[in-house]
Design a protein around this motif. Sequence first.
Motif, PDB file in Angstrom:
ATOM      1  N   LEU A  47       0.797  -1.225   0.000  1.00  0.00           N
ATOM      2  CA  LEU A  47       0.000   0.000   0.000  1.00  0.00           C
ATOM      3  C   LEU A  47       0.826   1.270   0.000  1.00  0.00           C
ATOM      4  O   LEU A  47       0.277   2.361  -0.171  1.00  0.00           O
ATOM      5  CB  LEU A  47      -0.929   0.018   1.237  1.00  0.00           C
ATOM      6  CG  LEU A  47      -1.827  -1.201   1.443  1.00  0.00           C
ATOM      7  CD1 LEU A  47      -2.649  -1.020   2.717  1.00  0.00           C
ATOM      8  CD2 LEU A  47      -2.748  -1.407   0.249  1.00  0.00           C
ATOM      9  N   THR A  48       2.133   1.180   0.181  1.00  0.00           N
ATOM     10  CA  THR A  48       2.974   2.365   0.328  1.00  0.00           C
ATOM     11  C   THR A  48       3.010   3.211  -0.938  1.00  0.00           C
ATOM     12  O   THR A  48       2.750   2.730  -2.046  1.00  0.00           O
ATOM     13  CB  THR A  48       4.411   1.964   0.703  1.00  0.00           C
ATOM     14  OG1 THR A  48       4.920   1.081  -0.320  1.00  0.00           O
ATOM     15  CG2 THR A  48       4.448   1.275   2.047  1.00  0.00           C
ATOM     16  N   LEU A  49       3.343   4.481  -0.746  1.00  0.00           N
ATOM     17  CA  LEU A  49       3.432   5.424  -1.861  1.00  0.00           C
ATOM     18  C   LEU A  49       4.803   5.287  -2.519  1.00  0.00           C
ATOM     19  O   LEU A  49       5.767   5.927  -2.117  1.00  0.00           O
ATOM     20  CB  LEU A  49       3.209   6.854  -1.350  1.00  0.00           C
ATOM     21  CG  LEU A  49       3.252   7.983  -2.387  1.00  0.00           C
ATOM     22  CD1 LEU A  49       2.276   7.732  -3.513  1.00  0.00           C
ATOM     23  CD2 LEU A  49       2.971   9.315  -1.720  1.00  0.00           C
ATOM     24  N   ASP A  50       4.890   4.440  -3.529  1.00  0.00           N
ATOM     25  CA  ASP A  50       6.143   4.155  -4.222  1.00  0.00           C
ATOM     26  C   ASP A  50       5.982   4.475  -5.708  1.00  0.00           C
ATOM     27  O   ASP A  50       5.382   3.693  -6.455  1.00  0.00           O
ATOM     28  CB  ASP A  50       6.529   2.689  -4.046  1.00  0.00           C
ATOM     29  CG  ASP A  50       7.948   2.397  -4.493  1.00  0.00           C
ATOM     30  OD1 ASP A  50       8.379   2.979  -5.512  1.00  0.00           O
ATOM     31  OD2 ASP A  50       8.619   1.592  -3.826  1.00  0.00           O
ATOM     32  N   PRO A  51       6.466   5.637  -6.163  1.00  0.00           N
ATOM     33  CA  PRO A  51       6.294   6.031  -7.574  1.00  0.00           C
ATOM     34  C   PRO A  51       6.850   5.015  -8.560  1.00  0.00           C
ATOM     35  O   PRO A  51       6.282   4.830  -9.647  1.00  0.00           O
ATOM     36  CB  PRO A  51       7.053   7.356  -7.661  1.00  0.00           C
ATOM     37  CG  PRO A  51       7.016   7.899  -6.268  1.00  0.00           C
ATOM     38  CD  PRO A  51       7.113   6.695  -5.382  1.00  0.00           C
ATOM     39  N   GLY A  52       7.962   4.358  -8.200  1.00  0.00           N
ATOM     40  CA  GLY A  52       8.547   3.368  -9.103  1.00  0.00           C
ATOM     41  C   GLY A  52       7.587   2.234  -9.385  1.00  0.00           C
ATOM     42  O   GLY A  52       7.419   1.798 -10.539  1.00  0.00           O
ATOM     43  N   TRP A  60      -2.863   1.588  -7.673  1.00  0.00           N
ATOM     44  CA  TRP A  60      -3.658   1.741  -6.458  1.00  0.00           C
ATOM     45  C   TRP A  60      -2.870   2.442  -5.346  1.00  0.00           C
ATOM     46  O   TRP A  60      -3.457   3.009  -4.423  1.00  0.00           O
ATOM     47  CB  TRP A  60      -4.135   0.379  -5.962  1.00  0.00           C
ATOM     48  CG  TRP A  60      -3.035  -0.543  -5.507  1.00  0.00           C
ATOM     49  CD1 TRP A  60      -2.417  -0.546  -4.298  1.00  0.00           C
ATOM     50  CD2 TRP A  60      -2.413  -1.579  -6.284  1.00  0.00           C
ATOM     51  NE1 TRP A  60      -1.451  -1.518  -4.249  1.00  0.00           N
ATOM     52  CE2 TRP A  60      -1.431  -2.176  -5.448  1.00  0.00           C
ATOM     53  CE3 TRP A  60      -2.607  -2.060  -7.575  1.00  0.00           C
ATOM     54  CZ2 TRP A  60      -0.629  -3.222  -5.895  1.00  0.00           C
ATOM     55  CZ3 TRP A  60      -1.813  -3.111  -8.007  1.00  0.00           C
ATOM     56  CH2 TRP A  60      -0.843  -3.674  -7.172  1.00  0.00           C
ATOM     57  N   ARG A  61      -1.528   2.412  -5.463  1.00  0.00           N
ATOM     58  CA  ARG A  61      -0.698   3.050  -4.437  1.00  0.00           C
ATOM     59  C   ARG A  61      -0.880   4.566  -4.405  1.00  0.00           C
ATOM     60  O   ARG A  61      -0.510   5.203  -3.413  1.00  0.00           O
ATOM     61  CB  ARG A  61       0.777   2.705  -4.670  1.00  0.00           C
ATOM     62  CG  ARG A  61       1.102   1.222  -4.461  1.00  0.00           C
ATOM     63  CD  ARG A  61       2.556   0.938  -4.792  1.00  0.00           C
ATOM     64  NE  ARG A  61       2.896  -0.465  -4.645  1.00  0.00           N
ATOM     65  CZ  ARG A  61       3.375  -1.015  -3.521  1.00  0.00           C
ATOM     66  NH1 ARG A  61       3.561  -0.265  -2.455  1.00  0.00           N
ATOM     67  NH2 ARG A  61       3.654  -2.309  -3.483  1.00  0.00           N
ATOM     68  N   LEU A  62      -1.429   5.157  -5.470  1.00  0.00           N
ATOM     69  CA  LEU A  62      -1.703   6.592  -5.475  1.00  0.00           C
ATOM     70  C   LEU A  62      -2.704   6.974  -4.391  1.00  0.00           C
ATOM     71  O   LEU A  62      -2.718   8.115  -3.921  1.00  0.00           O
ATOM     72  CB  LEU A  62      -2.248   7.024  -6.846  1.00  0.00           C
ATOM     73  CG  LEU A  62      -1.248   7.095  -7.997  1.00  0.00           C
ATOM     74  CD1 LEU A  62      -1.977   7.285  -9.320  1.00  0.00           C
ATOM     75  CD2 LEU A  62      -0.261   8.232  -7.763  1.00  0.00           C
ATOM     76  N   ILE A  63      -3.538   6.015  -4.003  1.00  0.00           N
ATOM     77  CA  ILE A  63      -4.567   6.268  -2.990  1.00  0.00           C
ATOM     78  C   ILE A  63      -4.339   5.440  -1.726  1.00  0.00           C
ATOM     79  O   ILE A  63      -4.541   5.929  -0.611  1.00  0.00           O
ATOM     80  CB  ILE A  63      -5.967   5.957  -3.562  1.00  0.00           C
ATOM     81  CG1 ILE A  63      -6.247   6.846  -4.775  1.00  0.00           C
ATOM     82  CG2 ILE A  63      -7.040   6.145  -2.499  1.00  0.00           C
ATOM     83  CD1 ILE A  63      -7.554   6.538  -5.465  1.00  0.00           C
ATOM     84  N   VAL A 112       1.671  13.340  -2.683  1.00  0.00           N
ATOM     85  CA  VAL A 112       1.949  12.459  -3.828  1.00  0.00           C
ATOM     86  C   VAL A 112       2.972  13.102  -4.759  1.00  0.00           C
ATOM     87  O   VAL A 112       3.914  12.441  -5.221  1.00  0.00           O
ATOM     88  CB  VAL A 112       0.642  12.152  -4.591  1.00  0.00           C
ATOM     89  CG1 VAL A 112       0.941  11.358  -5.860  1.00  0.00           C
ATOM     90  CG2 VAL A 112      -0.319  11.380  -3.697  1.00  0.00           C
ATOM     91  N   ILE A 113       2.814  14.392  -5.022  1.00  0.00           N
ATOM     92  CA  ILE A 113       3.767  15.103  -5.882  1.00  0.00           C
ATOM     93  C   ILE A 113       5.160  15.073  -5.264  1.00  0.00           C
ATOM     94  O   ILE A 113       6.169  14.889  -5.959  1.00  0.00           O
ATOM     95  CB  ILE A 113       3.298  16.553  -6.112  1.00  0.00           C
ATOM     96  CG1 ILE A 113       2.012  16.567  -6.952  1.00  0.00           C
ATOM     97  CG2 ILE A 113       4.388  17.380  -6.799  1.00  0.00           C
ATOM     98  CD1 ILE A 113       1.413  17.939  -7.136  1.00  0.00           C
ATOM     99  N   GLY A 114       5.225  15.244  -3.950  1.00  0.00           N
ATOM    100  CA  GLY A 114       6.522  15.204  -3.265  1.00  0.00           C
ATOM    101  C   GLY A 114       7.199  13.860  -3.423  1.00  0.00           C
ATOM    102  O   GLY A 114       8.428  13.779  -3.609  1.00  0.00           O
TER     103      GLY A 114
END
Length: 281
Positions: A47-52, A60-63, A112-114
């Motif tokens: 679930l982590t915010l991982d852009p890669g 789904w990680r975007l949310i 998210v942008i960061g």
Amino acid sequence: MNFLGKMERKFGKYAIRNLTVYIIATYIIAYFLQFLGRAGLPVLGYLTLDPGLILRGQVWRLISWVLIPPDSFNLITLIILFTYYQLGSVLEKTWGAFLYNVYIFFGLIMTVIGAFILYAFMGDAYTILGYGSQFSTYYVSLSIFLGFALTYPDMQMLLYFFIPIKIKYLAVIDVVYLLYSVVTGNWAGRVVIICSLMNVIVFFLLTRNYSRINPREIHRKKNFKKAVSRGQVNNGGAKHKCAVCGRTEKDDPNLEFRFCSKCKGNYEYCQDHLFTHEHVK
């Protein structure tokens, strides 16, 4: 603020009411998932915010990153969540559901942008070092407290349940600690703090009264004081006059005027300065 007012009239009906309840719900789900992880089901890693990984199809990680718990559940966490619920509910009633939605979601979007900015500089090292787990709703929730402090700076809270202290002083302590963390922390921590709290920064800048440092406004005030001392002030028969800008209903018949209950004395302000002026003590 005028832009947000226009947007509210157009899209205000789509605002999520009682948004703080949903924020608290994400914490409850997050701590349940954390419990599953301790029981041998490591769900949070997906679930982590991982852009890669997002760019590789795990969109789904975007949310889903909002379900990452900022810390372990305990009694203090329960008290903090209850406090956030109270502060957030008051803010929503004060600002309106639309502006409160904009405030919260702007903080989430900037987070998210960061993460993507950090990934652009670090590449796959972002995933290897596990920086995605550092992105949670901790700072976005903290922005509720800071937004409340900016709106009601003189309201008192009970520190440790029995020490009365104005909320603005608690906010100053938080800001000093955040600045210390930005200076001493790594780049990941700096990006998380700055981007997650960008909603507070923007709100602070938009609600400042910059007219007091405007050279034209300073010159007008000097002339007004001279006129008062000479007994030359004449409103031209106007019934209302703003104590900041000096406008009356004769300058603009659409202007609305209100007296400020927090100022000592009968000070009247126009709609542009009612919430931005400095209170007369």
